[in-house]
Design a protein around this motif. Structure first.
Motif, short mmCIF file in Angstrom:
data_model
loop_
_atom_site.label_atom_id
_atom_site.label_comp_id
_atom_site.label_asym_id
_atom_site.label_seq_id
_atom_site.Cartn_x
_atom_site.Cartn_y
_atom_site.Cartn_z
N GLY A 183 18.76 -4.09 30.07
CA GLY A 183 18.66 -3.15 28.95
C GLY A 183 20.00 -2.48 28.68
O GLY A 183 20.65 -1.98 29.59
N GLN A 184 20.40 -2.48 27.43
CA GLN A 184 21.70 -1.93 27.02
C GLN A 184 21.48 -0.73 26.09
O GLN A 184 20.51 -0.71 25.33
CB GLN A 184 22.51 -3.00 26.29
N VAL A 185 22.41 0.23 26.13
CA VAL A 185 22.20 1.48 25.38
C VAL A 185 23.00 1.51 24.09
O VAL A 185 24.16 1.08 24.03
CB VAL A 185 22.54 2.71 26.24
N LEU A 186 22.36 2.06 23.06
CA LEU A 186 23.03 2.28 21.77
C LEU A 186 22.68 3.68 21.28
O LEU A 186 21.58 4.17 21.53
CB LEU A 186 22.52 1.30 20.71
N GLY A 187 23.65 4.31 20.58
CA GLY A 187 23.39 5.61 19.97
C GLY A 187 23.94 5.62 18.55
O GLY A 187 24.94 4.95 18.26
N TYR A 188 23.25 6.35 17.67
CA TYR A 188 23.66 6.39 16.26
C TYR A 188 23.83 7.86 15.89
O TYR A 188 22.94 8.67 16.18
CB TYR A 188 22.59 5.76 15.36
N LEU A 224 27.58 7.18 26.69
CA LEU A 224 27.94 7.03 25.27
C LEU A 224 28.72 8.26 24.80
O LEU A 224 29.67 8.17 24.01
CB LEU A 224 26.69 6.85 24.41
N ARG A 225 28.29 9.43 25.28
CA ARG A 225 28.98 10.68 24.90
C ARG A 225 30.43 10.65 25.38
O ARG A 225 31.35 11.00 24.66
CB ARG A 225 28.20 11.85 25.52
N GLU A 226 30.64 10.20 26.63
CA GLU A 226 32.03 10.11 27.14
C GLU A 226 32.83 9.14 26.27
O GLU A 226 34.01 9.38 25.99
CB GLU A 226 32.02 9.62 28.59
N GLY A 227 32.20 8.07 25.86
CA GLY A 227 32.87 7.11 24.98
C GLY A 227 33.28 7.75 23.67
O GLY A 227 34.42 7.60 23.21
N ARG A 277 28.28 15.78 18.37
CA ARG A 277 27.12 15.71 17.47
C ARG A 277 25.96 14.96 18.15
O ARG A 277 26.14 13.88 18.70
CB ARG A 277 27.50 15.00 16.17
N PRO A 278 24.76 15.56 18.09
CA PRO A 278 23.62 14.88 18.75
C PRO A 278 23.34 13.51 18.13
O PRO A 278 23.62 13.29 16.95
CB PRO A 278 22.44 15.82 18.47
N PHE A 279 22.78 12.63 18.94
CA PHE A 279 22.40 11.32 18.41
C PHE A 279 21.19 11.49 17.49
O PHE A 279 20.22 12.15 17.85
CB PHE A 279 22.03 10.36 19.55
N ALA A 280 21.28 10.88 16.30
CA ALA A 280 20.12 10.90 15.40
C ALA A 280 19.02 10.02 15.99
O ALA A 280 17.84 10.30 15.85
CB ALA A 280 20.53 10.38 14.01
N ARG A 281 19.42 8.93 16.65
CA ARG A 281 18.47 8.10 17.40
C ARG A 281 19.23 7.28 18.43
O ARG A 281 20.46 7.12 18.32
CB ARG A 281 17.63 7.22 16.47
N THR A 282 18.48 6.79 19.40
CA THR A 282 19.08 5.90 20.40
C THR A 282 18.18 4.66 20.51
O THR A 282 17.06 4.66 20.02
CB THR A 282 19.17 6.56 21.79
N ARG A 283 18.71 3.63 21.15
CA ARG A 283 17.90 2.41 21.27
C ARG A 283 18.24 1.67 22.57
O ARG A 283 19.41 1.65 22.98
CB ARG A 283 18.20 1.50 20.07
N LEU A 284 17.23 1.09 23.17
CA LEU A 284 17.44 0.16 24.30
C LEU A 284 17.32 -1.24 23.73
O LEU A 284 16.31 -1.57 23.11
CB LEU A 284 16.34 0.33 25.34
#
Ligand SMILES: Cc1cc2nc3c(=O)[nH]c(=O)nc-3n(C[C@H](O)[C@H](O)[C@H](O)COP(=O)(O)OP(=O)(O)OC[C@H]3O[C@@H](n4cnc5c(N)ncnc54)[C@H](O)[C@@H]3O)c2cc1C
Length: 491
Positions: free
Chosen positions: A281-286, A374-377, A390-397
């Motif tokens: 599982g890989q993480v994504l944030g928008y 992701l935040r550190e990135g 800025r907070p993530f509007a959504r995240t996804r696995l």
């Protein structure tokens, strides 16, 4: 325009940076064509990049004009292929010929020509924004001898220059950025890595729109029957050691002379791949942007730091995506029914890492470990504090089908006749959408390209107890994280 340097000069200049680089761009000899008798029916399980691209290629080959082709996908939405939680569906995917392995670099370059020159890439589906491949400096190999991110990046740079040269693009289109400051200056963002290069000939695709376009092309052939449904297990004739079709969750069956298992990260739940591939599982944030921020950021190139795995894709429609190309999370669960293995092989009864997605739980968010990373990135890549926090509007696995080397598996099953496996995307197969199906059909017909025969074949079982970890130098994060453990840390 930069002058065209002879290849020997490119390689000798690269050899100063990376001594073991001598293996670039060897054209393999053509394989002799063998006689091939096509099956009368084919069932493809999975309508992602592997499945859809294979379906289109089959419709284009004269050998298969009499073959009935069915494609089955567990997508719960009638007429929607693939399902919305497939790895092939997202706002964006990187399209690059920037590979450490020259064979993939060359194939990606062929795919990229199709993104650039055919309707597939039109109407915003492909954007040639440029791509910065970078890494942090350090040793070229890990303790186990596998390459690090910096080794991958440097080999990729050499291959990118070789491709620019052979395709008649100016060598200045592959621009070396040998420090944090030149990287920041040229990209217009923060000091996000120590070494890298910009390839102006790479970019990104709108994955969802591209898959929709591709699905339309397959559907309009009128040759492929699309079925919404989930294959629960494969049907077999044990006496003949043959797979004869699939049994669906609703109890129905679809019979076929040839079954192609192309179910992405779900494939190990159908076919025992415990020695071959694993779902990670890989993480994504928008994050949502203002109109001004969109304008400020839309001209940046795609940015990827291979040491951390963190990457950012230029925003569209005021949404910026940050993600991590990592070892990922494992999600071992005992399957409801064991996948089809070789009779007598106990490995098929073990827990299997299985995808868990927003279609399983609509409120699913990524673990805190992933959010933190992701935040550190974002903090390292974007030099603007208001965006960094800025907070993530959504995240996804999203689920990779990982192999140990990052090579795909495109081969007949070693035991069961009538079963072909096309999977193992290892987090990098999307870009090959316009060409991968042709290669799958070549392999079905016994004409696998010579340079990929060893890479794509079903691998001999070395040590089935050893967990598969992708050691191709492209992964950030930590190997072996368990999804449930990460969730339970913050309950
Ligand atoms: C976060 C993320 C980022 C990525 N970034 C890039 C990138 O930048 N560039 C790039 O080139 N590649 C990228 N990739 C990799 C690429 O997206 C994948 O390699 C590729 O999409 C895999 O395609 P697939 O067909 O194997 O799997 P999928 O797209 O997952 O398709 C498998 C399909 O099989 C169906 N299915 C599963 N089980 C069953 C069943 N039992 N019965 C019926 N149907 C079933 C599923 O519903 C699904 O639709 C990324 C992947 C992820 C997850």
């Amino acid at each position: 325009m930069a002058s065209a340097l002879p290849m020997k000069d490119i390689l000798s200049c690269a050899a100063h940076i990376l001594p073991d680089i001598a293996q670039t761009q060897i054209d393999p000899p053509e394989q002799p064509k063998s006689s091939y008798s096509p099956p009368s029916s084919i069932l493809i399980i999975g309508a992602g990049v592997f499945g859809l691209s294979t379906a289109l290629a089959l419709t284009q080959r004269p050998e298969f004009t009499q073959t009935r082709i069915t494609i089955l996908d567990r997508s719960p939405d009638a007429g929607i292929f693939p399902s919305r939680d497939a790895a092939s569906i997202d706002s964006s995917r990187i399209i690059r010929a920037d590979y450490a392995d020259p064979s993939y670099a060359k194939l990606a370059s062929q795919a990229q020509a199709r993104w650039r020159e055919t309707d597939l890439g039109r109407d915003g589906r492909y954007t040639e924004s440029g791509f910065v491949l970078a890494a942090d400096v350090g040793p070229l190999a890990r303790d186990d001898g596998s390459p690090t991110g910096i080794a991958y990046a440097k080999k990729s740079w050499v291959n990118a220059m070789a491709l620019a040269q052979s395709e008649g693009r100016p060598l200045s289109s592959v621009r070396l950025l040998p420090g944090a400051k030149p990287l920041a200056r040229v990209t217009g963002v923060g000091e996000f890595a120590d070494w890298g290069y910009l390839n102006e000939a790479s970019g990104w695709a709108d994955a969802e729109a591209s898959m929709a376009w591709f699905y339309e092309r397959v559907a309009e052939t009128g040759r492929v029957t699309f079925v919404n449904g989930t294959a629960e297990s494969l049907e077999t004739n044990e006496a003949e050691k043959r797979v004869t079709g699939a049994r669906l969750k609703d109890g129905s069956t679809i019979s076929a002379d040839l079954v192609i298992a192309a179910a992405g990260a779900w494939t190990p739940t159908l076919v025992d791949l415990s020695s071959q591939a694993i779902a990670t599982g890989q993480v994504l944030g928008y994050i949502d942007l203002t109109e001004e921020e969109q304008t400020k950021l839309e001209k940046i190139p795609v940015i990827l730091n291979l040491t951390t795995g963190l990457f950012v894709i230029p925003p569209r429609n005021r949404v910026l995506k940050v993600a991590r190309h990592a070892f990922g999370y494992l999600n071992p669960k005992t399957p409801s029914s064991p996948p089809l293995g070789i009779p007598g092989d106990k490995s098929s009864l073990k827990p299997i890492s299985q995808p868990f997605t927003h279609l399983d739980d609509a409120s699913l968010e990524i673990p805190e470990e992933g959010k933190k990373s992701l935040r550190e990135g974002l903090r390292r890549i974007l030099p603007w504090p208001e965006l960094q926090e800025r907070p993530f509007a959504r995240t996804r696995l999203c689920w990779y089908t990982d192999t140990a080397t990052g090579d795909w598996i495109i081969d007949y099953h070693p035991y069961w006749k009538g079963l072909f496996v096309a999977t193992g995307g290892s987090g990098h197969a999307f870009k090959f959408l316009p060409v991968i199906g042709d290669k799958v059909v070549d392999c079905i017909m016994g004409q696998c390209p010579v340079e990929f025969q060893q890479k794509w074949k079903w691998k001999p079982v070395d040590d089935i107890e050893k967990a598969i970890v992708t050691h191709d130098g492209s992964r950030g994060g930590q190997p072996g994280l368990i999804l449930d453990d990460e969730f339970s840390k913050h309950e």
